[in-house]
Write an enzyme that holds these catalytic residues in place. Sequence first.
Site, PDB file in Angstrom:
ATOM      1  N   CYS A  69      31.234  19.918  57.894  1.00 25.91           N
ATOM      2  CA  CYS A  69      31.031  21.107  58.591  1.00 25.91           C
ATOM      3  C   CYS A  69      32.311  21.400  59.523  1.00 25.91           C
ATOM      4  O   CYS A  69      32.584  20.541  60.456  1.00 25.91           O
ATOM      5  CB  CYS A  69      29.828  20.989  59.265  1.00 25.91           C
ATOM      6  SG  CYS A  69      29.579  22.342  60.685  1.00 25.91           S
ATOM      7  N   CYS A  72      31.311  21.966  63.104  1.00 24.99           N
ATOM      8  CA  CYS A  72      31.043  20.596  63.848  1.00 24.99           C
ATOM      9  C   CYS A  72      32.199  19.894  64.289  1.00 24.99           C
ATOM     10  O   CYS A  72      32.148  19.242  65.325  1.00 24.99           O
ATOM     11  CB  CYS A  72      30.202  19.620  62.883  1.00 24.99           C
ATOM     12  SG  CYS A  72      28.656  20.694  62.367  1.00 24.99           S
TER      13      CYS A  72
END
Length: 147
Positions: A69, A72
């Site tokens: 991600c 993230c």
Amino acid sequence: MIIRCLNCGTKNRMPENRLNAHPLCGRCGAPLVVESGLHTPVEVTDSTFLGEVLTSNRSVLVDCWAPWCGPCRSLASHLEELAAKYGGGIKIAKLNVDENPLTAQQYNVRNIPTMLLFSKGRLVNTLVGLLSKEEIERHLLSVMETS
């Protein structure tokens, strides 16, 4: 947590909640030096979540993330800075949702990044998406004030 005395070399066992209480060596009585970089995000798993988050004596922000991600990964540096700044008052934890699906499912994490804010073992707020460091800090401060 184990802290080695710089004076005599003895390894001292110290509870995390006493690190800011100017601990002394149990053998020689010298002040123990606690590294300034001590407050960093801690990895939690399905099996450690209860002990690290739900029974913590501090408020906890849990970053639900995955290695693939991009947002993230962008959020990680903000959380490291906030952990260093507020480490004595709030714990920042990281939960890899790919490796720990039980906890992610229990807290209904459907999108990442998701940040779960806990106070006294209770979920008090859920933040979804890539937020600015200032926005996350605002939420952290509100949880710290109420705990």
